[in-house]
Design a protein around this motif. Structure first.
Motif, short mmCIF file in Angstrom:
data_model
loop_
_atom_site.label_atom_id
_atom_site.label_comp_id
_atom_site.label_asym_id
_atom_site.label_seq_id
_atom_site.Cartn_x
_atom_site.Cartn_y
_atom_site.Cartn_z
N THR A 42 2.57 -0.27 -1.34
CA THR A 42 2.42 1.16 -1.60
C THR A 42 3.25 1.57 -2.79
N PRO B 113 6.04 4.22 -4.40
CA PRO B 113 7.25 4.75 -3.77
C PRO B 113 7.01 6.03 -2.96
N THR B 114 5.93 6.74 -3.22
CA THR B 114 5.64 7.99 -2.52
C THR B 114 5.02 7.77 -1.15
N CYS B 115 4.21 6.72 -0.99
CA CYS B 115 3.44 6.51 0.23
C CYS B 115 4.15 5.65 1.26
N LYS B 116 3.68 5.81 2.49
CA LYS B 116 4.23 5.05 3.61
C LYS B 116 3.35 3.85 3.94
N TYR B 117 2.02 4.01 3.84
CA TYR B 117 1.08 2.97 4.22
C TYR B 117 0.13 2.67 3.07
N CYS C 40 -3.41 5.60 -0.90
CA CYS C 40 -2.69 5.26 -2.12
C CYS C 40 -3.62 4.45 -3.03
N HIS D 173 -0.61 7.92 -7.34
CA HIS D 173 0.56 8.79 -7.27
C HIS D 173 1.55 8.52 -8.40
#
Length: 85
Positions: A34, A36-40, A45, A59
């Motif tokens: 991912t 750096p902004t996303c979790k999954y 993403c 992102h």
């Protein structure tokens, strides 16, 4: 001989289809990981591919284009950034 399947576990893998890049040109993380902004990873993403054939996490590119220093240019080749059609 007769065989009965009692349980079956499916396993799958996926990969983004980017030109020749394996890493985001901004955050340097693999596309399957991912930004750096996303979790999954996954559809939340996505990749964005420019007309210059450079690939980035969406992102990362949006954040890059938001900065004053970007001037709307690709961070890799400094050509005006537009998406590939």
């Amino acid at each position: 001989m007769k065989v009965t399947v009692k349980q079956w576990n499916a396993v799958a893998a996926w990969k983004w289809h980017a030109a020749d890049d394996e890493l985001c040109g901004i955050c340097r993380a693999k596309f399957e990981a991912t930004c750096p902004t996303c979790k999954y990873p996954g559809d939340g993403c996505p990749l964005i591919i420019g007309a210059c054939n450079h690939s980035f996490h969406m992102h990362c590119m949006l954040k890059w284009l938001d900065t004053e220093t970007s001037q709307g240019l690709c961070p890799m080749c400094r050509q005006p950034f537009s998406t590939a059609d």
